[in-house]
Design a protein around this motif. Sequence first.
Motif, PDB file in Angstrom:
ATOM      1  N   LEU A 158       0.835  -1.301   0.145  1.00  0.00           N
ATOM      2  CA  LEU A 158      -0.018   0.106  -0.044  1.00  0.00           C
ATOM      3  C   LEU A 158       0.793   1.462  -0.115  1.00  0.00           C
ATOM      4  N   CYS A 159       0.384   2.260  -0.843  1.00  0.00           N
ATOM      5  CA  CYS A 159       1.231   3.460  -0.948  1.00  0.00           C
ATOM      6  C   CYS A 159       0.554   4.669  -0.281  1.00  0.00           C
ATOM      7  N   SER A 160       1.168   5.215   0.455  1.00  0.00           N
ATOM      8  CA  SER A 160       0.468   6.835   0.774  1.00  0.00           C
ATOM      9  C   SER A 160       1.792   7.733   0.881  1.00  0.00           C
ATOM     10  N   VAL A 161       1.387   8.991   1.248  1.00  0.00           N
ATOM     11  CA  VAL A 161       2.304  10.031   1.249  1.00  0.00           C
ATOM     12  C   VAL A 161       2.863  10.418   2.716  1.00  0.00           C
ATOM     13  N   LYS A 162       4.162  10.648   2.520  1.00  0.00           N
ATOM     14  CA  LYS A 162       4.885  11.153   4.039  1.00  0.00           C
ATOM     15  C   LYS A 162       4.269  12.231   4.393  1.00  0.00           C
ATOM     16  N   GLY A 163       3.895  12.030   5.896  1.00  0.00           N
ATOM     17  CA  GLY A 163       3.407  13.349   6.370  1.00  0.00           C
ATOM     18  C   GLY A 163       1.962  13.286   6.598  1.00  0.00           C
ATOM     19  N   GLU A 188       3.937   9.604  -7.657  1.00  0.00           N
ATOM     20  CA  GLU A 188       4.779   8.306  -7.326  1.00  0.00           C
ATOM     21  C   GLU A 188       4.225   7.246  -7.034  1.00  0.00           C
ATOM     22  N   CYS A 189       3.081   7.329  -6.013  1.00  0.00           N
ATOM     23  CA  CYS A 189       2.370   6.087  -5.567  1.00  0.00           C
ATOM     24  C   CYS A 189       1.489   5.794  -6.975  1.00  0.00           C
ATOM     25  N   LEU A 190       0.858   6.655  -7.650  1.00  0.00           N
ATOM     26  CA  LEU A 190       0.119   6.250  -8.941  1.00  0.00           C
ATOM     27  C   LEU A 190       0.879   5.580  -9.611  1.00  0.00           C
ATOM     28  N   THR A 191       2.194   5.898  -9.929  1.00  0.00           N
ATOM     29  CA  THR A 191       3.083   5.191 -10.949  1.00  0.00           C
ATOM     30  C   THR A 191       3.314   3.818 -10.554  1.00  0.00           C
ATOM     31  N   GLY A 192       3.373   3.704  -9.044  1.00  0.00           N
ATOM     32  CA  GLY A 192       3.588   2.352  -8.487  1.00  0.00           C
ATOM     33  C   GLY A 192       2.358   1.412  -8.746  1.00  0.00           C
ATOM     34  N   VAL A 193       1.186   2.016  -8.472  1.00  0.00           N
ATOM     35  CA  VAL A 193       0.086   1.347  -8.707  1.00  0.00           C
ATOM     36  C   VAL A 193       0.041   0.697 -10.359  1.00  0.00           C
ATOM     37  N   GLU A 194       0.177   1.727 -11.034  1.00  0.00           N
ATOM     38  CA  GLU A 194       0.114   1.335 -12.598  1.00  0.00           C
ATOM     39  C   GLU A 194       1.013   0.463 -13.001  1.00  0.00           C
ATOM     40  N   ASN A 195       2.453   0.370 -12.544  1.00  0.00           N
ATOM     41  CA  ASN A 195       3.377  -0.861 -12.844  1.00  0.00           C
ATOM     42  C   ASN A 195       3.338  -1.893 -12.179  1.00  0.00           C
ATOM     43  N   ALA A 200      -2.339  -0.871  -4.085  1.00  0.00           N
ATOM     44  CA  ALA A 200      -3.343   0.029  -3.893  1.00  0.00           C
ATOM     45  C   ALA A 200      -2.899   1.303  -3.411  1.00  0.00           C
ATOM     46  N   MET A 201      -3.346   2.507  -3.387  1.00  0.00           N
ATOM     47  CA  MET A 201      -2.848   3.916  -3.175  1.00  0.00           C
ATOM     48  C   MET A 201      -4.090   4.232  -2.317  1.00  0.00           C
ATOM     49  N   THR A 202      -3.689   4.972  -1.010  1.00  0.00           N
ATOM     50  CA  THR A 202      -4.638   5.395  -0.091  1.00  0.00           C
ATOM     51  C   THR A 202      -4.597   6.981   0.162  1.00  0.00           C
ATOM     52  N   THR A 203      -5.649   7.672   0.114  1.00  0.00           N
ATOM     53  CA  THR A 203      -5.492   9.105   0.469  1.00  0.00           C
ATOM     54  C   THR A 203      -7.025   9.540   0.389  1.00  0.00           C
ATOM     55  N   ASP A 204      -7.438  10.716   0.495  1.00  0.00           N
ATOM     56  CA  ASP A 204      -8.675  11.204   0.373  1.00  0.00           C
ATOM     57  C   ASP A 204      -9.382  10.940  -0.912  1.00  0.00           C
ATOM     58  N   ASP A 205     -10.788  10.547  -1.013  1.00  0.00           N
ATOM     59  CA  ASP A 205     -11.411  10.193  -2.112  1.00  0.00           C
ATOM     60  C   ASP A 205     -11.496  11.343  -3.218  1.00  0.00           C
ATOM     61  N   THR A 206     -11.444  12.647  -2.750  1.00  0.00           N
ATOM     62  CA  THR A 206     -11.223  13.463  -3.847  1.00  0.00           C
ATOM     63  C   THR A 206     -10.192  13.711  -4.546  1.00  0.00           C
ATOM     64  N   ILE A 207      -8.976  13.146  -3.821  1.00  0.00           N
ATOM     65  CA  ILE A 207      -7.699  13.340  -4.903  1.00  0.00           C
ATOM     66  C   ILE A 207      -7.687  12.185  -5.415  1.00  0.00           C
ATOM     67  N   LEU A 208      -8.133  10.972  -5.085  1.00  0.00           N
ATOM     68  CA  LEU A 208      -8.072   9.537  -5.923  1.00  0.00           C
ATOM     69  C   LEU A 208      -8.743  10.047  -7.174  1.00  0.00           C
ATOM     70  N   ALA A 209     -10.097  10.445  -7.004  1.00  0.00           N
ATOM     71  CA  ALA A 209     -10.932  10.655  -7.999  1.00  0.00           C
ATOM     72  C   ALA A 209     -10.342  11.659  -9.155  1.00  0.00           C
ATOM     73  N   GLY A 210      -9.499  12.560  -8.582  1.00  0.00           N
ATOM     74  CA  GLY A 210      -8.799  13.497  -9.729  1.00  0.00           C
ATOM     75  C   GLY A 210      -7.838  12.692 -10.730  1.00  0.00           C
TER      76      GLY A 210
END
Length: 285
Positions: A158-163, A188-195, A200-210
């Motif tokens: 699972l990927c998330s962002v520092k802080g 960077e997380c998104l690239t990891g999911v793609e390849n 999975a990548m986790t953060t707020d649904d607004t960010i993921l939707a974008g």
Amino acid sequence: MRFSRVLRTGALVAAVGLTLAACGQPNSEEDANKSLVQRAEDNGALTIGVKIDQPGLGLKKPNGSYEGFDVDVAKYVAKELGVEEGDIEFVETPSAQRENMIQKGDVDMIVATYSITPERDKAVDFAGPYFLAHQDLLVREGDNSIQGAEDLNKNKKLCSVKGSTSAQNVRDDFAPNAQLQEYGGYSECLTGVENKAIDAMTTDDTILAGYAAQQPGKFKLVGAELSNENYGIGLRQGDSEGKQALDEAIQKMIDSGEWKKAAQKHFGPAGYEVPEPPTVGEVVE
């Protein structure tokens, strides 16, 4: 729910001081201790922290301009403080550096998917909230191995962002056994999911939707409401005048219909259902 030979050096310092003053950044201890309202009035400019890699929220375009819901909120409240769009300097504010940048006076305020939390509230003040989001999961389209948070404990990366609060939620609450990777940015997380280096990548649904909207058919949101994320505008602690002015500006944006217009503009294309605006001054736990 859960919840930046002597004469020549002197000239350079003077030039830098003038530049910072023109951008609205504090160039003295006296200026730094002024309220946000007073600094906006005195300088006629503001330095506002935003994200630069979040489609739909805060994105720096190739031409150097900025767009997104957070950017629209920043422009609206700045105008209510008497500062026009052309007098705003937008500055990137990575999640792990936000409190420090406010405390050092690098920015006058931050509008950057900045979730209000008790821990952060000890370091800075918040106006708002101006949006209520929920933590979710983004996976590759066609990957049905992750239906909810419990599936992350099954040896998933699972990927998330520092802080970010998202990373802390993973460690402390819903998936303590997940193989958590913390990167510097969402891209960077998104690239990891793609390849397929990340499941999975986790953060707020607004960010993921974008992000999902940028590459239709590649990614999908799981639909898990793992926490409430109350987005607030961060400012210097103890600035009650500034906080009140920002609260009033947010409320005016909501009442005028500009809030809904901006939300639909930036989130609608992703199929994200825009929620009702939050109650300013009320944090949902």
